[in-house]
Design an enzyme around this catalytic site. Sequence first.
Site, PDB file in Angstrom:
ATOM      1  N   ASN A  93       1.170  13.527  12.291  1.00 44.61           N
ATOM      2  CA  ASN A  93       0.884  14.677  11.466  1.00 44.61           C
ATOM      3  C   ASN A  93      -0.009  14.257  10.214  1.00 44.61           C
ATOM      4  O   ASN A  93      -1.080  14.586   9.749  1.00 44.61           O
ATOM      5  CB  ASN A  93       1.879  15.394  11.215  1.00 44.61           C
ATOM      6  CG  ASN A  93       1.426  16.682  10.386  1.00 44.61           C
ATOM      7  OD1 ASN A  93       0.443  17.486  10.887  1.00 44.61           O
ATOM      8  ND2 ASN A  93       1.820  16.773   9.100  1.00 44.61           N
ATOM      9  N   LYS A 141      -7.159   1.225   9.028  1.00 45.28           N
ATOM     10  CA  LYS A 141      -6.139   0.978   9.234  1.00 45.28           C
ATOM     11  C   LYS A 141      -4.813   1.785   9.253  1.00 45.28           C
ATOM     12  O   LYS A 141      -3.851   1.817   8.412  1.00 45.28           O
ATOM     13  CB  LYS A 141      -5.815  -0.374   8.554  1.00 45.28           C
ATOM     14  CG  LYS A 141      -6.429  -1.557   8.740  1.00 45.28           C
ATOM     15  CD  LYS A 141      -5.960  -2.788   8.252  1.00 45.28           C
ATOM     16  CE  LYS A 141      -7.177  -4.095   8.566  1.00 45.28           C
ATOM     17  NZ  LYS A 141      -8.387  -3.938   7.846  1.00 45.28           N
ATOM     18  N   GLN A 149      -6.845 -15.851   4.587  1.00 48.82           N
ATOM     19  CA  GLN A 149      -7.790 -15.838   5.612  1.00 48.82           C
ATOM     20  C   GLN A 149      -8.002 -16.917   6.150  1.00 48.82           C
ATOM     21  O   GLN A 149      -8.219 -17.952   5.768  1.00 48.82           O
ATOM     22  CB  GLN A 149      -8.902 -15.091   5.126  1.00 48.82           C
ATOM     23  CG  GLN A 149     -10.178 -14.806   6.107  1.00 48.82           C
ATOM     24  CD  GLN A 149      -9.610 -13.881   7.295  1.00 48.82           C
ATOM     25  OE1 GLN A 149      -8.673 -14.022   8.106  1.00 48.82           O
ATOM     26  NE2 GLN A 149     -10.201 -12.610   7.058  1.00 48.82           N
ATOM     27  N   ASP A 175     -12.811   0.756   8.417  1.00 45.91           N
ATOM     28  CA  ASP A 175     -11.561  -0.117   8.832  1.00 45.91           C
ATOM     29  C   ASP A 175     -10.578   0.465   7.845  1.00 45.91           C
ATOM     30  O   ASP A 175      -9.912  -0.303   6.803  1.00 45.91           O
ATOM     31  CB  ASP A 175     -11.967  -1.645   8.429  1.00 45.91           C
ATOM     32  CG  ASP A 175     -11.122  -2.580   8.622  1.00 45.91           C
ATOM     33  OD1 ASP A 175      -9.848  -2.121   9.405  1.00 45.91           O
ATOM     34  OD2 ASP A 175     -10.938  -3.533   8.204  1.00 45.91           O
ATOM     35  N   GLY A 235     -17.845 -11.186   7.134  1.00 42.81           N
ATOM     36  CA  GLY A 235     -17.782 -10.555   6.035  1.00 42.81           C
ATOM     37  C   GLY A 235     -18.610 -11.144   4.877  1.00 42.81           C
ATOM     38  O   GLY A 235     -19.762 -11.148   4.933  1.00 42.81           O
ATOM     39  N   ARG A 236     -18.090 -11.982   3.927  1.00 46.54           N
ATOM     40  CA  ARG A 236     -18.673 -12.663   2.773  1.00 46.54           C
ATOM     41  C   ARG A 236     -19.686 -13.776   3.279  1.00 46.54           C
ATOM     42  O   ARG A 236     -20.459 -14.153   2.567  1.00 46.54           O
ATOM     43  CB  ARG A 236     -17.323 -13.009   2.077  1.00 46.54           C
ATOM     44  CG  ARG A 236     -16.770 -12.250   1.189  1.00 46.54           C
ATOM     45  CD  ARG A 236     -15.436 -12.686   0.582  1.00 46.54           C
ATOM     46  NE  ARG A 236     -14.547 -12.855   1.576  1.00 46.54           N
ATOM     47  CZ  ARG A 236     -13.040 -13.310   1.473  1.00 46.54           C
ATOM     48  NH1 ARG A 236     -12.635 -13.701   0.336  1.00 46.54           N
ATOM     49  NH2 ARG A 236     -12.251 -13.298   2.338  1.00 46.54           N
ATOM     50  N   HIS A 275     -14.790  -0.564   4.288  1.00 49.39           N
ATOM     51  CA  HIS A 275     -13.560  -0.174   3.529  1.00 49.39           C
ATOM     52  C   HIS A 275     -13.877   0.792   2.414  1.00 49.39           C
ATOM     53  O   HIS A 275     -14.265   0.799   1.323  1.00 49.39           O
ATOM     54  CB  HIS A 275     -13.085  -1.360   3.028  1.00 49.39           C
ATOM     55  CG  HIS A 275     -12.155  -2.307   4.012  1.00 49.39           C
ATOM     56  ND1 HIS A 275     -12.488  -3.503   4.245  1.00 49.39           N
ATOM     57  CD2 HIS A 275     -11.212  -1.752   4.836  1.00 49.39           C
ATOM     58  CE1 HIS A 275     -11.555  -4.054   5.123  1.00 49.39           C
ATOM     59  NE2 HIS A 275     -11.185  -3.146   5.429  1.00 49.39           N
TER      60      HIS A 275
END
Length: 271
Positions: free
Chosen positions: A102, A96, A216, A94, A236-237, A65
């Site tokens: 454009n 998103k 999460q 990531d 991740g963590r 990120h």
Amino acid sequence: MAPSFLTQTYTERAKVNNNACAKKLLELMDKKKTNLSVAIDVTKKADIIRIADILGPYICVLKTHIDIVEDFDMELVETLKKLAEKHEFLIFEDRKFADIGNTVKHQYEGGVYKIASWSDITNAHPIPGEGIIKGLKEVGLPLNRALLLLAEMSSKGSLAKGQYTLDTIEMAKRNTDFVIGFIGQNRIYDNGDDSQDFLYLTPGVGLETKGDSLGQQYRTPHQVIVESGCDIIIVGRGVYGAKDDAEIKERAEKYRKAGWDAYLERIGQNQ
């Protein structure tokens, strides 16, 4: 009826995949015996580089990120590119993307981060419509980059489900030169149609914990790879949150083995 490629090796799937980025990813997964992606969501350049170098031997994809990095510069991404070459992994920013074609074209190509210049894979929300894919494709396709669409998310109460997910898959089928798969929780069998082998990358994977205070939700590698038919586990963590570098290595290997064992079970080679 489940798609036949669920029982094929990653290498077998690479042979019939026409996207250069997907082919490279599938091949290195078998070569390194890993379907682990780790998201390094830390805010300091030095920490990202250190952790990426530690994780390199264990992962197939490094997920970033980049806009949370407080001391970002282009030296960081140049170093990550060198580490990716050294350890043979792909970089997935990531980002998103979620705007009109454009706008995302300029966000992807330019600005501060110049994502297309260094990230093998990025992702986008399909909610703006197919124009978002076309805008990103104009930049990424000539560079052999690839796109994932967010078909589902692992957070509690996500609106990405049902018809939204099915419409996302139809968008992907019309853009297989650039879209290689999805961020999702389950492989969508789409009435048994296995004419297109998409990759499914699944976040929210944990071996012990079930969730966090911000919504999460976690599932095990076995649930993701075997029961849900997905391809790459994103952690991740659970890996980079270790107390020291030695424990990061230990956790990475633990997740790599769990993901790989699940894959071997799925293709019938776990004897």
